[in-house]
Design a protein around this motif. Structure first.
Motif, PDB file in Angstrom:
ATOM      1  N   VAL A   1       0.680  -1.065   0.024  1.00 31.81           N
ATOM      2  CA  VAL A   1       0.155   0.035  -0.150  1.00 31.81           C
ATOM      3  C   VAL A   1       0.896   1.114   0.165  1.00 31.81           C
TER       4      VAL A   1
ATOM      5  N   CYS B   1      -7.401   7.259   2.154  1.00 35.19           N
ATOM      6  CA  CYS B   1      -7.637   5.876   1.361  1.00 35.19           C
ATOM      7  C   CYS B   1      -6.928   4.885   2.288  1.00 35.19           C
ATOM      8  N   GLN B   2      -5.900   5.184   2.644  1.00 37.04           N
ATOM      9  CA  GLN B   2      -4.973   4.207   3.507  1.00 37.04           C
ATOM     10  C   GLN B   2      -5.815   4.201   4.865  1.00 37.04           C
TER      11      GLN B   2
ATOM     12  N   PHE C   1      -8.398   1.741   4.621  1.00 35.51           N
ATOM     13  CA  PHE C   1      -7.692   0.267   4.627  1.00 35.51           C
ATOM     14  C   PHE C   1      -7.712  -0.256   6.127  1.00 35.51           C
TER      15      PHE C   1
ATOM     16  N   PHE D   1      -1.454  -1.424  -4.078  1.00 35.12           N
ATOM     17  CA  PHE D   1      -2.684  -0.320  -3.816  1.00 35.12           C
ATOM     18  C   PHE D   1      -1.661   1.056  -3.881  1.00 35.12           C
TER      19      PHE D   1
ATOM     20  N   GLU E   1      -2.270   4.845  -3.685  1.00 32.61           N
ATOM     21  CA  GLU E   1      -3.200   6.095  -3.370  1.00 32.61           C
ATOM     22  C   GLU E   1      -2.546   7.364  -3.963  1.00 32.61           C
TER      23      GLU E   1
ATOM     24  N   VAL F   1      -3.672  -1.522  -8.506  1.00 34.00           N
ATOM     25  CA  VAL F   1      -5.013  -0.890  -8.116  1.00 34.00           C
ATOM     26  C   VAL F   1      -4.714   0.749  -8.065  1.00 34.00           C
TER      27      VAL F   1
ATOM     28  N   PHE G   1      -6.122   3.304  -5.946  1.00 38.14           N
ATOM     29  CA  PHE G   1      -6.580   3.241  -5.008  1.00 38.14           C
ATOM     30  C   PHE G   1      -7.175   4.345  -4.517  1.00 38.14           C
TER      31      PHE G   1
ATOM     32  N   CYS H   1      -7.574   7.561  -9.211  1.00 37.56           N
ATOM     33  CA  CYS H   1      -8.432   7.046 -10.621  1.00 37.56           C
ATOM     34  C   CYS H   1      -8.786   8.196 -11.300  1.00 37.56           C
TER      35      CYS H   1
ATOM     36  N   GLN I   1     -10.179   1.372  -8.206  1.00 38.02           N
ATOM     37  CA  GLN I   1     -11.097   1.359  -6.878  1.00 38.02           C
ATOM     38  C   GLN I   1     -11.367   2.494  -6.665  1.00 38.02           C
TER      39      GLN I   1
ATOM     40  N   ILE J   1     -12.556  -2.704  -0.549  1.00 37.54           N
ATOM     41  CA  ILE J   1     -11.147  -3.137  -0.490  1.00 37.54           C
ATOM     42  C   ILE J   1     -11.246  -4.504  -0.183  1.00 37.54           C
TER      43      ILE J   1
END
Ligand code: SF4
Ligand code: SF4
Ligand code: SF4
Length: 259
Positions: A9, A18-19, A22, A57, A59, A82, A84, A89, A139, A149
């Protein structure tokens, strides 16, 4: 027992939310650790191992040459990458910088921006990851809900594609039997053009969806922008709505540009 997936990550330009999401997998963590081996996650552990990884992942968006170099390196060391969260995105909130001079934006936040080192190395344009490398899984969400996740982790273990929704937030909103705040209260909700996955959190607590999961598949942004105008939203507010989370996507670019 089959070998656990090696995961990483990693953070680029983002807020670390985002972390944090998780890490919100608290109750599920014993199960998660049965199926994955977290090799790299600086926010969560002291000892971090270099790749290769099965699942990475990433971020945040890419905003500096250093991050671009790091991203390319990660890509070469990751079987599955990913994007993340919404920054990775679609550029998300940092991408608002793409529409204003960097100094103007910086001075809104920092009285003395000279002390910020990233200013010197910063790209003018804030970009999502797929501007530079191949992304395997998008994601969405700011942040992505922790259930998504889990879905990515579970499906990676099974070697199948995750089921991440692209229908609109409105579908989830209807499933929760909410009264539509756009139709009945004439408030500017981005639900009709925004990808689902959050469970329609905001309309359920009587707040407009702000669009933080980015565009749904085949979003009709033009129609929603027109609807916003009809309910009295000034043009610059309509622009901000589409610019805030995914203004640089092709789905929202026209409405986010306003030039
Ligand atoms: S997507 Fe949202 S929560 Fe995640 S890093 Fe970006 S701003 Fe933070
Ligand atoms: S409140 Fe928003 S998300 Fe819910 S149905 Fe209406 S437009 Fe869609
Ligand atoms: S309702 Fe909209 S703004 Fe709220 S969490 Fe869901 S996608 Fe994001």
């Amino acid at each position: 027992m089959t070998e656990r997936l090696k995961i990483a990550v990693v953070k680029m330009t983002g807020c670390a939310g985002c972390q944090m999401e998780f890490l919100r997998l608290e109750e599920e963590m014993p199960f998660v650790l049965e199926i994955v081996d977290i090799r790299y996650f600086v926010m969560a552990k002291r000892e971090n191992l270099e790749g290769p990884y099965d699942l990475t992942f990433v971020e945040g968006s890419v905003s500096t040459p250093r991050e671009l170099e790091e991203l390319k390196e990660l890509r070469s060391r990751s079987k599955t990458l990913v994007a993340f969260g919404d920054c990775a995105c679609h550029g998300c909130v940092p991408s608002i910088l793409n529409w204003m001079p960097p100094d103007v934006a910086a001075n809104m936040v920092y009285p003395n921006f000279e002390a910020i080192h990233s200013k010197k190395e910063s790209y003018r344009k804030i970009c999502p990851l797929d501007e530079f490398v191949t992304v395997d899984i998008y994601q969405r969400g700011c942040p992505p809900h922790k259930n998504t996740i889990l879905e990515v982790l579970r499906s990676a273990t099974l070697g199948i594609a995750p089921f991440l929704r692209r229908h609109p937030v409105c579908v989830e909103c209807k499933l929760r039997e909410n009264v539509c705040i756009l139709t009945f209260e004439k408030r500017p909700c981005m639900g009709p053009v925004t990808a689902a996955g959050c469970g329609a959190i905001c309309p359920t607590v009587n707040r407009e969806c702000e669009g933080c999961y980015g565009p749904m598949s085949d979003a009709n942004a033009q129609s929603l922008a027109q609807k916003f105008s009809e309910i009295g939203l000034p043009k610059d507010h309509v622009t901000r709505k589409f610019r805030k989370y995914a203004g640089i996507t092709s789905a929202f670019a026209k409405e986010a540009d306003n030039r």
